[in-house]
Design an enzyme around this catalytic site. Structure first.
Site, PDB file in Angstrom:
ATOM      1  N   ASP A  58       0.797  -1.229   0.000  1.00  0.00           N
ATOM      2  CA  ASP A  58       0.000   0.000   0.000  1.00  0.00           C
ATOM      3  C   ASP A  58       0.834   1.287   0.000  1.00  0.00           C
ATOM      4  O   ASP A  58       1.775   1.423   0.790  1.00  0.00           O
ATOM      5  CB  ASP A  58      -0.881   0.062   1.246  1.00  0.00           C
ATOM      6  CG  ASP A  58      -1.739  -1.171   1.431  1.00  0.00           C
ATOM      7  OD1 ASP A  58      -1.720  -2.065   0.575  1.00  0.00           O
ATOM      8  OD2 ASP A  58      -2.440  -1.233   2.463  1.00  0.00           O
ATOM      9  N   GLU A 234     -10.646  -1.561   3.617  1.00  0.00           N
ATOM     10  CA  GLU A 234      -9.317  -1.056   3.965  1.00  0.00           C
ATOM     11  C   GLU A 234      -9.068   0.285   3.282  1.00  0.00           C
ATOM     12  O   GLU A 234      -9.776   0.681   2.364  1.00  0.00           O
ATOM     13  CB  GLU A 234      -8.227  -2.042   3.514  1.00  0.00           C
ATOM     14  CG  GLU A 234      -8.273  -3.404   4.155  1.00  0.00           C
ATOM     15  CD  GLU A 234      -7.106  -4.278   3.737  1.00  0.00           C
ATOM     16  OE1 GLU A 234      -6.376  -4.725   4.625  1.00  0.00           O
ATOM     17  OE2 GLU A 234      -6.934  -4.507   2.519  1.00  0.00           O
TER      18      GLU A 234
END
Length: 512
Positions: A58, A234
């Site tokens: 990420d 998320e």
């Protein structure tokens, strides 16, 4: 022993005869399709950020400050697979050329360093300022590996992000009843004069506010019974977004794993209103930021100097990210994109466009034509074979129903097809080399109905092992990895009948 020796001699003679009968054309065709050995450097993109080595996922803490775009990211410095998370760090002045800096945040006694965000605390609401620079404040998730407990913590920098100090009283936000409680995205809300934390919690988003980044108060939640719920939510992001006329609305991005539109991970979004405490949306349809399989956990830059919603995502998918055929490093980020909203077929959607900084990577024009009489074929082209190019083409479906774009070689390829009757574009990478864990049969589907003009503009950025495809200026996007086993040096654009349908085509090299 004599019999075995005789058999060996006969076999050796047969092999000599076999190779003596192979002419040069046969060897050439095999080398193009089968015998080329590829490695990490053949797949490592030149115009997308990748770490020099080991694992990245990420994007985190993206912030612009003092002439630099900062990109932090989930990083395992020990292996090229997921592991104890740190924050890696890179900077760029133009979004094309990146400099990798030392690791910014290391795990500590509170746990690993999961995702989060960074803000420029211009008014020093946190009290962290010690010098002439505005403090950069990172808000991130601590993850305890022993019990997976997730809490929110702070770190700050007073030297333009070069060194970081963790707040002595971490964590600043604890949680006792959520298994997943992470990925804070923090922004300043002008209306209420407070910081807002947008936080993923299981299958919903929770909103907190603060005046000093240290003390947080819960306000509201969003997400129950709306959107896709095939996996854990998320990496949220909340921001105002404009249309071409400057009209504003609010956008909430939510990544989900699994449950993406074509299997594995993906990113959905909601358009609505936010009053500083509560997000509301009348949206009933699940909308996806990218229909491709390889754009996940993306968020926007904080403090972007031009007022853009500038976005970047992790260019992979949790279904196969740890198995792709790059071994010294994994993975890459998407090329940065700007996000806007507009009406399309009566619906409000987010459109994505490549950041204008792409001009710094676009080189010489290889081919440029208009009103092509029929199909187009470009063979044995060095630019295509190098796997670094930008393709723009406009196809007219007034008299055709299907059209294909095929990029490949004699034995393998990736195929893009638009079917007007079904209102669907497909990206078929089943015969492109690497099998991607056979996710969704290696066929990526994207629903899209043509406008009244019957024209489809396709823009495609290719950088060795990635394809970023934009339909009609970003009304739909497909991002997909592809790992050819040999160079793809051919391009074909065909239709289901012989007629003039290619309004224009332009192929440009990518170069620095």
């Amino acid at each position: 022993m004599k019999i075995i020796k005789g058999i060996r001699i006969i076999l050796f003679a047969c092999i000599l005869i076999l190779f003596s009968n192979c002419n040069n054309d046969d060897i050439s065709s095999k080398s193009n399709a089968e015998l080329v050995t590829v490695g990490d450097n053949d797949y490592r993109p030149d115009f997308h950020f990748t770490p020099q080595k080991n694992w990245m996922n990420d994007p985190n803490g993206m912030v612009y400050y003092a002439g630099e775009y900062h990109l932090f990211y989930q990083y395992n410095p020990n292996e090229s697979v997921w592991g104890p998370m740190h924050w890696g760090h890179a900077i760029s002045k133009d979004l094309v050329n990146w400099e990798e800096l030392p690791i910014a945040l290391y795990p500590d006694n509170l746990g690993n360093i999961f995702s989060g965000s960074i803000v420029v605390d211009t008014n020093n609401t946190s009290g962290f300022k010690t010098g002439s620079e505005s403090p950069l404040v990172a808000v991130f998730t601590h993850q305890n590996p022993a019990n997976n407990k997730q809490t929110q913590s702070l770190a700050y920098s007073n030297d333009k992000g070069r060194t970081w100090t963790k707040y002595a009283n971490n964590p600043v936000l604890v949680n006792n009843n959520k298994a997943d409680f992470r990925d804070p995205k923090v922004s300043w809300h002008k209306g209420t004069q407070k910081w807002v934390m947008t936080l993923a919690a299981g299958d919903e988003i929770m909103f907190y506010t603060s005046t000093n980044l240290k003390n947080w108060e819960y306000k509201n939640s969003f997400g129950k019974n709306v959107g896709a719920h095939g996996g854990v939510w998320e990496c949220p992001d909340l921001f105002k977004i404009k249309d071409i006329n400057g009209q504003e609305t609010w956008a909430l991005l939510v990544s989900i794993n699994p449950g993406g539109p074509n299997g594995g991970s993906g990113t959905q979004y909601f358009l609505g209103d936010f009053d500083g405490e509560t997000f509301t949306s009348s949206q009933v349809e699940t909308l996806w930021l990218d229909y491709g399989t390889d754009n996940y956990a993306g968020v926007t830059w904080s403090n972007e100097p031009n007022g853009r919603n500038l976005f970047i995502g992790w260019m992979s998918n949790w279904s196969y990210a740890q198995n792709v055929p790059t071994y010294s490093y994994r993975s890459a980020m998407t090329f940065p994109r700007t996000l806007h909203w507009q009406k399309s077929n009566g619906k409000s959607i987010i459109v994505s466009k490549l950041a204008t900084e792409l001009i710094y990577a676009t080189g010489a024009t290889v081919i440029e034509k208009t009103d092509v009489p029929s199909d187009l074929e470009l063979l044995d082209d060095a630019t295509l074979g190098g796997g670094k190019f930008y393709l723009e083409t406009t196809l007219d479906f007034s008299t055709i129903n299907k059209a294909n774009i095929k990029w490949g070689n004699k034995s393998s390829s990736v195929l893009i097809e638009y079917d007007k009757a079904n209102g669907e574009l497909t990206l078929n990478r089943a015969e492109s080399g690497f099998k991607f864990n056979n996710l969704n049969g290696n066929i990526i589907k994207c629903p899209y109905v043509l406008p009244a003009s019957n024209q489809l503009k396709i823009s495609m950025l290719v950088d060795k092992s990635s394809m970023e495809i934009f339909l009609n200026d970003g009304e739909r996007v497909l991002t997909a990895l592809v790992f050819p086993l040999a160079p793809f040096n051919n391009l074909e654009i065909t239709a289901n009948q012989k007629t003039k349908f290619i309004k224009k085509i332009k192929l440009s090299k990518l170069s620095k």
